[in-house]
Design an enzyme around this catalytic site. Structure first.
Site, PDB file in Angstrom:
ATOM      1  N   HIS A  90       6.842  -2.611  -5.027  1.00  0.00           N
ATOM      2  CA  HIS A  90       6.838  -4.085  -4.950  1.00  0.00           C
ATOM      3  C   HIS A  90       8.255  -4.667  -4.982  1.00  0.00           C
ATOM      4  O   HIS A  90       8.422  -5.867  -5.138  1.00  0.00           O
ATOM      5  CB  HIS A  90       5.984  -4.717  -6.063  1.00  0.00           C
TER       6      HIS A  90
ATOM      7  N   GLU B  43      -3.574  -2.727  -0.916  1.00  0.00           N
ATOM      8  CA  GLU B  43      -4.210  -2.071  -2.066  1.00  0.00           C
ATOM      9  C   GLU B  43      -4.205  -2.914  -3.332  1.00  0.00           C
ATOM     10  O   GLU B  43      -4.902  -2.596  -4.284  1.00  0.00           O
ATOM     11  CB  GLU B  43      -3.543  -0.711  -2.329  1.00  0.00           C
ATOM     12  N   ASN B  44      -3.433  -4.003  -3.341  1.00  0.00           N
ATOM     13  CA  ASN B  44      -3.418  -4.905  -4.506  1.00  0.00           C
ATOM     14  C   ASN B  44      -4.008  -6.269  -4.154  1.00  0.00           C
ATOM     15  O   ASN B  44      -3.767  -7.249  -4.855  1.00  0.00           O
ATOM     16  CB  ASN B  44      -1.991  -5.115  -5.017  1.00  0.00           C
TER      17      ASN B  44
ATOM     18  N   ASN C  29      -2.632   4.051  -4.433  1.00  0.00           N
ATOM     19  CA  ASN C  29      -3.296   4.572  -5.629  1.00  0.00           C
ATOM     20  C   ASN C  29      -4.391   3.658  -6.186  1.00  0.00           C
ATOM     21  O   ASN C  29      -5.203   4.100  -6.990  1.00  0.00           O
ATOM     22  CB  ASN C  29      -2.250   4.855  -6.718  1.00  0.00           C
ATOM     23  N   HIS C  30      -4.427   2.380  -5.778  1.00  0.00           N
ATOM     24  CA  HIS C  30      -5.484   1.482  -6.269  1.00  0.00           C
ATOM     25  C   HIS C  30      -6.671   1.386  -5.312  1.00  0.00           C
ATOM     26  O   HIS C  30      -7.583   0.593  -5.543  1.00  0.00           O
ATOM     27  CB  HIS C  30      -4.927   0.077  -6.526  1.00  0.00           C
TER      28      HIS C  30
ATOM     29  N   ASP D  73       2.952  -4.825   0.307  1.00  0.00           N
ATOM     30  CA  ASP D  73       1.796  -4.945  -0.594  1.00  0.00           C
ATOM     31  C   ASP D  73       1.340  -6.391  -0.867  1.00  0.00           C
ATOM     32  O   ASP D  73       1.998  -7.126  -1.611  1.00  0.00           O
ATOM     33  CB  ASP D  73       2.095  -4.269  -1.936  1.00  0.00           C
TER      34      ASP D  73
HETATM   35 FE   FE2 Z   1       0.491   1.257  -5.559  1.00  0.00          FE
END
Ligand code: FE2
Length: 259
Positions: free
Chosen positions: A178, A39-40, A67-68, A8
């Site tokens: 993470h 996604e982050n 999910n983001h 991530d």
């Molecule tokens: Fe996530």
């Protein structure tokens, strides 16, 4: 052949360390396909078209999410136009984007990259186990090298998915927590597995966010707005060696860089 998967990418500190080192990793480790979870990548929450383009331009071949993925509104129109940016396949079919792509690696071999999401402590999506079965059924048997990013919170859900996919994909690695795990191994039928690759971003933090703010949130239960942290930047990735003739993994190892 070698697949690189970068965990991530968190906000600009994560993007910067990838930009500085990706080309040298690709040449030194003889990487045929470079994948990252992004996604982050936009300030810790979501991804924008501009950031996706930036990540592709520095040499990443496929981006996965979680999910983001839908946090930033401008990504909705971009997802159907950029098939190399995946979203978890088990979100509703009518949402933009897809969770699977077949791309040609640098050595000419076709590789399927798939992205699914867990359901425990996560948004209520469709069943990831049944969804991945459908994705695999839709793949040509010619595409032997198959990689899955399972974006999930729970270690047991990820381990279960590893066994569900054992012998059916070359590798399944986890993302989202993470926190890198030291359990990389090759399962009995040739599927490389790691519960979580960890974050590429600031580790002087609470999973990427400024630690004072995160701590205040735990201490007060107030809706404290989180900011991304800046220090202790590390790159965490996993390199998977695959026999392209049969799609079986022959090696998996963690790869980390300190910024
Ligand atoms: Fe996530």
């Amino acid at each position: 052949m070698n697949l690189l998967f970068i965990g991530d990418i968190f906000a600009s500190p994560g993007r910067n360390i990838v930009a500085h080192h990706l080309q040298e990793i690709i040449s030194e480790e003889k990487i045929d396909l470079a994948i990252a979870n992004a996604e982050n990548s936009a300030g810790g929450f979501g991804i924008t078209p501009l950031i996706a383009q930036e990540l592709f331009s520095i040499g990443l071949d496929v981006l996965t999410t979680g999910n983001h993925v839908f946090d930033k509104k401008e990504i909705y129109d971009y997802l159907p136009r950029e098939p190399r940016l995946l979203r978890p396949a088990n979100y509703a079919d009518e949402l933009p984007g897809a969770g699977c792509i077949v791309v040609k690696a640098r050595n000419g071999v076709q590789v399927a990259v798939m992205n699914i999401q867990g359901r425990v402590y996560m948004p209520g999506t469709d069943c990831p186990f049944r969804k991945i079965d459908l994705l695999l059924k839709g793949l040509s048997p010619e595409v032997k090298v198959r990689f899955v990013d399972f974006h999930a919170e729970l270690t047991s859900e990820k381990m279960a998915m590893g066994w569900h996919l054992n012998g059916r994909v070359s590798a399944m690695v986890g993302t989202h927590t993470h926190i890198p795990t030291a359990d990389e191994r090759i399962l009995s039928e040739g599927t490389a597995y790691q519960t979580d690759v960890g974050m590429t971003g600031p580790y002087d933090s609470v999973i990427g966010s400024e630690k004072g703010l995160a701590l205040r949130r735990f201490l007060t239960a107030l809706p404290v707005r989180l900011d991304s942290a800046k220090h202790g930047v590390e790159l965490h990735a996993t390199i998977i060696e695959v026999d392209s003739a049969n799609g079986r993994a022959t090696g998996i190892r963690r790869y980390a860089l300190h910024g």
